[in-house]
Scaffold this motif. Sequence first.
Motif, mmCIF file in Angstrom:
data_model
loop_
_atom_site.group_PDB
_atom_site.id
_atom_site.type_symbol
_atom_site.label_atom_id
_atom_site.label_comp_id
_atom_site.label_asym_id
_atom_site.label_seq_id
_atom_site.Cartn_x
_atom_site.Cartn_y
_atom_site.Cartn_z
ATOM 1 N N TYR A 1 31.738 34.891 -42.813
ATOM 2 C CA TYR A 1 31.342 33.975 -41.875
ATOM 3 C C TYR A 1 32.038 32.590 -41.852
ATOM 4 N N LEU A 2 32.635 32.752 -43.117
ATOM 5 C CA LEU A 2 33.754 32.204 -44.265
ATOM 6 C C LEU A 2 35.471 31.792 -42.901
ATOM 7 N N PHE A 3 35.677 33.208 -42.181
ATOM 8 C CA PHE A 3 36.854 33.255 -41.354
ATOM 9 C C PHE A 3 36.165 32.657 -40.028
ATOM 10 N N TYR A 4 35.403 33.189 -39.459
ATOM 11 C CA TYR A 4 34.700 32.367 -38.316
ATOM 12 C C TYR A 4 34.828 30.989 -38.281
ATOM 13 N N GLY A 5 34.552 30.463 -39.176
ATOM 14 C CA GLY A 5 34.321 29.060 -39.292
ATOM 15 C C GLY A 5 36.331 28.783 -39.207
ATOM 16 N N VAL A 6 37.015 29.425 -40.049
ATOM 17 C CA VAL A 6 38.257 28.981 -39.783
ATOM 18 C C VAL A 6 38.723 28.670 -38.735
ATOM 19 N N SER A 7 38.545 29.735 -37.920
ATOM 20 C CA SER A 7 39.094 30.432 -36.953
ATOM 21 C C SER A 7 38.197 29.751 -35.566
ATOM 22 N N MET A 8 37.344 28.127 -35.803
ATOM 23 C CA MET A 8 36.817 27.803 -35.382
ATOM 24 C C MET A 8 37.085 25.589 -35.223
ATOM 25 N N ASP B 1 44.974 45.408 -27.252
ATOM 26 C CA ASP B 1 46.169 45.714 -28.281
ATOM 27 C C ASP B 1 45.110 45.914 -29.029
ATOM 28 N N HIS B 2 45.108 47.102 -29.847
ATOM 29 C CA HIS B 2 43.752 47.783 -30.619
ATOM 30 C C HIS B 2 43.971 47.044 -31.686
ATOM 31 N N ARG B 3 45.144 46.764 -32.438
ATOM 32 C CA ARG B 3 45.664 46.614 -33.968
ATOM 33 C C ARG B 3 44.867 46.199 -34.507
ATOM 34 N N PRO B 4 44.324 44.989 -34.069
ATOM 35 C CA PRO B 4 43.566 44.109 -35.563
ATOM 36 C C PRO B 4 42.132 45.026 -35.686
ATOM 37 N N ALA C 1 37.044 43.560 -48.564
ATOM 38 C CA ALA C 1 37.590 44.138 -47.145
ATOM 39 C C ALA C 1 38.430 42.908 -46.135
ATOM 40 N N MET C 2 37.625 42.090 -46.799
ATOM 41 C CA MET C 2 37.747 40.582 -45.330
ATOM 42 C C MET C 2 38.434 40.361 -46.144
ATOM 43 N N ILE C 3 39.464 39.741 -47.134
ATOM 44 C CA ILE C 3 40.677 39.595 -47.583
ATOM 45 C C ILE C 3 41.677 40.002 -47.268
ATOM 46 N N VAL C 4 41.308 41.245 -47.503
ATOM 47 C CA VAL C 4 42.743 42.538 -46.757
ATOM 48 C C VAL C 4 43.539 42.448 -45.597
ATOM 49 N N ILE C 5 42.056 42.220 -44.627
ATOM 50 C CA ILE C 5 41.653 42.144 -43.699
ATOM 51 C C ILE C 5 42.350 41.034 -43.069
ATOM 52 N N SER C 6 42.359 39.878 -43.467
ATOM 53 C CA SER C 6 42.936 38.653 -43.746
ATOM 54 C C SER C 6 43.869 38.327 -43.600
ATOM 55 N N ALA C 7 44.701 39.540 -44.596
ATOM 56 C CA ALA C 7 45.924 38.561 -44.912
ATOM 57 C C ALA C 7 46.977 39.846 -44.085
ATOM 58 N N ALA C 8 45.999 40.432 -43.742
ATOM 59 C CA ALA C 8 47.121 41.310 -42.629
ATOM 60 C C ALA C 8 47.200 40.858 -41.186
ATOM 61 N N LEU C 9 46.500 40.630 -40.759
ATOM 62 C CA LEU C 9 46.417 39.364 -39.872
ATOM 63 C C LEU C 9 47.096 38.139 -39.651
ATOM 64 N N LEU C 10 46.924 37.690 -40.851
ATOM 65 C CA LEU C 10 48.086 36.737 -40.972
ATOM 66 C C LEU C 10 49.206 36.700 -40.962
ATOM 67 N N ILE C 11 50.067 38.558 -41.787
ATOM 68 C CA ILE C 11 50.981 38.372 -41.521
ATOM 69 C C ILE C 11 51.553 38.632 -40.411
ATOM 70 N N MET C 12 50.472 39.966 -39.229
ATOM 71 C CA MET C 12 51.025 40.323 -37.891
ATOM 72 C C MET C 12 50.924 38.772 -37.226
ATOM 73 N N ARG C 13 50.243 37.739 -37.541
ATOM 74 C CA ARG C 13 49.865 37.106 -36.438
ATOM 75 C C ARG C 13 51.319 36.528 -35.209
ATOM 76 N N GLY C 14 52.020 36.492 -36.226
ATOM 77 C CA GLY C 14 53.290 35.269 -34.779
ATOM 78 C C GLY C 14 53.395 36.781 -33.586
ATOM 79 N N THR C 15 53.419 38.225 -34.335
ATOM 80 C CA THR C 15 54.119 39.323 -33.299
ATOM 81 C C THR C 15 52.504 39.498 -32.125
ATOM 82 N N LEU C 16 51.517 40.011 -33.231
ATOM 83 C CA LEU C 16 50.573 39.130 -32.364
ATOM 84 C C LEU C 16 49.935 38.224 -30.969
#
Length: 229
Positions: free
Chosen positions: A81-88, A182-185, A209-224
Motif C-alpha cells: 500500500y506504500l507503493f499504491y499511495g505514492v502513485s495516487m 505490455d506485459h513487462r511490468p 520483492a517490493m523494493i526490487v520491483i519498484s526500482a526496476a519500474l522506476l528505471i524503466m519508467r521512461g521507456t514504459l
Amino acid sequence: MDKKAFKAAFPLTMPVFAGYLVLGMGFGILLSSKGYSFLWAFVMSLTIYGGSAQYVAVDLLSGGASLISTALLTFMVNARYLFYGVSMIEKYKHIGKIKPYLIFGLTDETYSLVCTTEPPEGVDRKKFFFYITILDQSYWLLGSVIGAIAGSTIAFNTEGVDFAMTALFVVIFIDQWLSHKDHRPAVIGLISTIICLVIFGAESFLIPAMIVISAALLIMRGTLSKEAM
C-alpha cells in the motif's frame, strides 16, 4: 447524498461486491472458528479493513502473538500500500477533507477502480471516488459479519478458507495481464518475486520483492511511458 455521483459509482463496484462478499464471509467464518463473535468481525472490518491482513490477524489473535510481532507482520503484509499511495499522490492532490478516508480505504480492488476510472461528465470527482471507496468497504463489512454469524450457527470445515486471498491476487494478476498489451511490468513483478522468495524465504520475501520491483519500474519508467503513448 449526491445521487448522481452514487449512481455513477455503484455499477462500477458490482464486481468488487461479488468478490468481497465471498472473501469477507471467508474471513468471518475463519474468525468465528477461533471463538470470536461477529462483533469482532464488524470492528476489524470497520477499523482495519486490510483484507489479507485480517486473515493473518486471525492466527495472530488465536496464537497470542506479541504486539511487536503483530506490527511487523502486518507491515510486511500491507507494505504494497506504500507503493499504491505514492502513485495516487496526484489523483488525490486536491480531494479535500475526505482524503484521509480515501487513503484508509485504498484496498487492491478500490485502487484498481480509482486508478483506471474517471467520473462521467457532470459528476463530482471527490464524491465519485468517495462512493467507490465506501461502497467497497460496505461490501467487505457485510460479508465478514454474515460469515461470522453463519460460522457461529453452522458447522463449517474451514480448511483452505485462508487461501481465498491468494486466489484473489491470482485473479487480479490474470485480469491485469489480459487487459494490458505490455506485459513487462507483470513479468518484472513475477520474476522479482520468485527471486526474492528463493533468496529470502517465504517469511521475509515481500518487502525485498517490493523494493526490487519498484526500482526496476522506476528505471524503466521512461521507456514504459513513451510506449504507452
